[in-house]
Design a protein around this motif. Structure first.
Motif, PDB file in Angstrom:
ATOM      1  N   VAL A   7      -5.994   0.550   2.453  1.00  0.00           N
ATOM      2  CA  VAL A   7      -6.123   2.014   2.437  1.00  0.00           C
ATOM      3  C   VAL A   7      -4.830   2.650   1.933  1.00  0.00           C
ATOM      4  CG1 VAL A   7      -6.366   4.059   3.893  1.00  0.00           C
ATOM      5  CG2 VAL A   7      -7.889   2.107   4.231  1.00  0.00           C
ATOM      6  N   ALA A   8      -3.683   2.103   2.352  1.00  0.00           N
ATOM      7  CA  ALA A   8      -2.389   2.617   1.898  1.00  0.00           C
ATOM      8  C   ALA A   8      -2.251   2.460   0.384  1.00  0.00           C
ATOM      9  CB  ALA A   8      -1.257   1.880   2.611  1.00  0.00           C
ATOM     10  N   ALA A   9      -2.686   1.298  -0.145  1.00  0.00           N
ATOM     11  CA  ALA A   9      -2.612   1.064  -1.589  1.00  0.00           C
ATOM     12  C   ALA A   9      -3.521   2.039  -2.336  1.00  0.00           C
ATOM     13  CB  ALA A   9      -2.999  -0.375  -1.902  1.00  0.00           C
ATOM     14  N   HIS A  10      -4.708   2.299  -1.771  1.00  0.00           N
ATOM     15  CA  HIS A  10      -5.643   3.239  -2.397  1.00  0.00           C
ATOM     16  C   HIS A  10      -5.066   4.654  -2.375  1.00  0.00           C
ATOM     17  CE1 HIS A  10      -9.486   4.920  -3.648  1.00  0.00           C
ATOM     18  NE2 HIS A  10      -9.392   5.793  -2.666  1.00  0.00           N
ATOM     19  N   ALA A  11      -4.458   5.039  -1.256  1.00  0.00           N
ATOM     20  CA  ALA A  11      -3.865   6.377  -1.137  1.00  0.00           C
ATOM     21  C   ALA A  11      -2.732   6.568  -2.140  1.00  0.00           C
ATOM     22  CB  ALA A  11      -3.353   6.596   0.287  1.00  0.00           C
ATOM     23  N   LEU A  12      -1.902   5.524  -2.293  1.00  0.00           N
ATOM     24  CA  LEU A  12      -0.794   5.605  -3.248  1.00  0.00           C
ATOM     25  C   LEU A  12      -1.331   5.745  -4.670  1.00  0.00           C
ATOM     26  CD1 LEU A  12       2.275   5.478  -3.644  1.00  0.00           C
ATOM     27  CD2 LEU A  12       2.064   2.989  -3.852  1.00  0.00           C
ATOM     28  N   ARG A  13      -2.394   5.021  -4.973  1.00  0.00           N
ATOM     29  CA  ARG A  13      -2.991   5.109  -6.308  1.00  0.00           C
ATOM     30  C   ARG A  13      -3.543   6.507  -6.563  1.00  0.00           C
ATOM     31  NH1 ARG A  13      -8.144   4.388  -8.253  1.00  0.00           N
ATOM     32  NH2 ARG A  13      -8.914   3.517  -6.292  1.00  0.00           N
ATOM     33  N   LYS A  14      -4.214   7.095  -5.561  1.00  0.00           N
ATOM     34  CA  LYS A  14      -4.775   8.430  -5.741  1.00  0.00           C
ATOM     35  C   LYS A  14      -3.678   9.476  -5.928  1.00  0.00           C
ATOM     36  CE  LYS A  14      -8.399   9.251  -5.926  1.00  0.00           C
ATOM     37  NZ  LYS A  14      -9.308   9.181  -7.103  1.00  0.00           N
TER      38      LYS A  14
END
Length: 201
Positions: A7-14
């Motif tokens: 989720v952290a990786a997805h948030a950083l990507r967004k």
């Protein structure tokens, strides 16, 4: 609820995607809430809020010790050219530290990412070369046509280590030639042609 590494990786990507898309934003009515980057008239490009939030996400991603999640984070970092941005180096450090645990596909993905990570092309090539030990170690087990083509694809992105990896691939092709189909051979020749023109240039 704890934030998981994926989720952290997805948030950083967004975050990086939204900010990249807001490079030339349309004028907003007064009072409209700004992005987490805090870009606005008279403001610094990076607010304390953004730095703290991104740092938290980076910590979660790096503590996971999960190569795929760290690679996702590094891919996001590639899009972020914020002044003083240092988490590219943090992700790279984690990858190099755990390089013995990376499989060949992960090593190849890392090299494709670092080939565009910095503005300095020479720095990208030098960074890619640092994966040469893992390439030579894991490369000994490359057998399928898909695996051989995958490793061939990173040859144009290498510098000093290219010759060694090419010799390894020649051996793998000789040992596993029955695994190579027409599509694999065409992809290999495409890369070799690119290398030929690269030497000329």
């Amino acid at each position: 609820v704890a934030v998981t590494p994926p989720v952290a990786a997805h948030a950083l990507r967004k975050i990086t995607e939204l900010e990249a898309g807001a490079g030339h934003p349309a004028p907003q009515p007064e009072g409209v809430r700004e992005t987490i980057r805090g870009v606005g008239a008279g403001r610094r490009p990076d607010t304390f809020l953004r730095i703290a939030f991104v740092s938290m996400l980076v910590d979660i991603i790096c503590r996971s010790k999960n190569p795929d999640v760290i690679l996702d984070g590094l891919s996001s970092a590639m899009r972020d050219n914020s002044p003083g941005q240092t988490y590219k180096e943090r992700f790279l450090e984690e990858l190099f530290h755990s390089s013995a645990d990376l499989n060949m596909s992960q090593i190849c993905r890392a090299i494709h990412i670092v080939s565009e990570l910095f503005e300095d092309k020479k720095q990208n090539v030098a960074t890619a070369d640092k994966f040469w030990v893992g390439l030579m170690d894991k490369g000994r087990h490359v057998k399928t046509g898909e695996q051989i083509v995958e490793v061939f694809s990173i040859l144009p992105l290498l510098g000093k280590s290219r010759h060694m990896v090419l010799r390894l691939l020649e051996d793998r092709c000789m040992q596993n030639w029955k695994e190579l189909q027409t599509g694999h051979i065409l992809n290999i020749f495409r890369v070799l042609t690119e290398l030929k023109y690269d030497r000329v240039s």
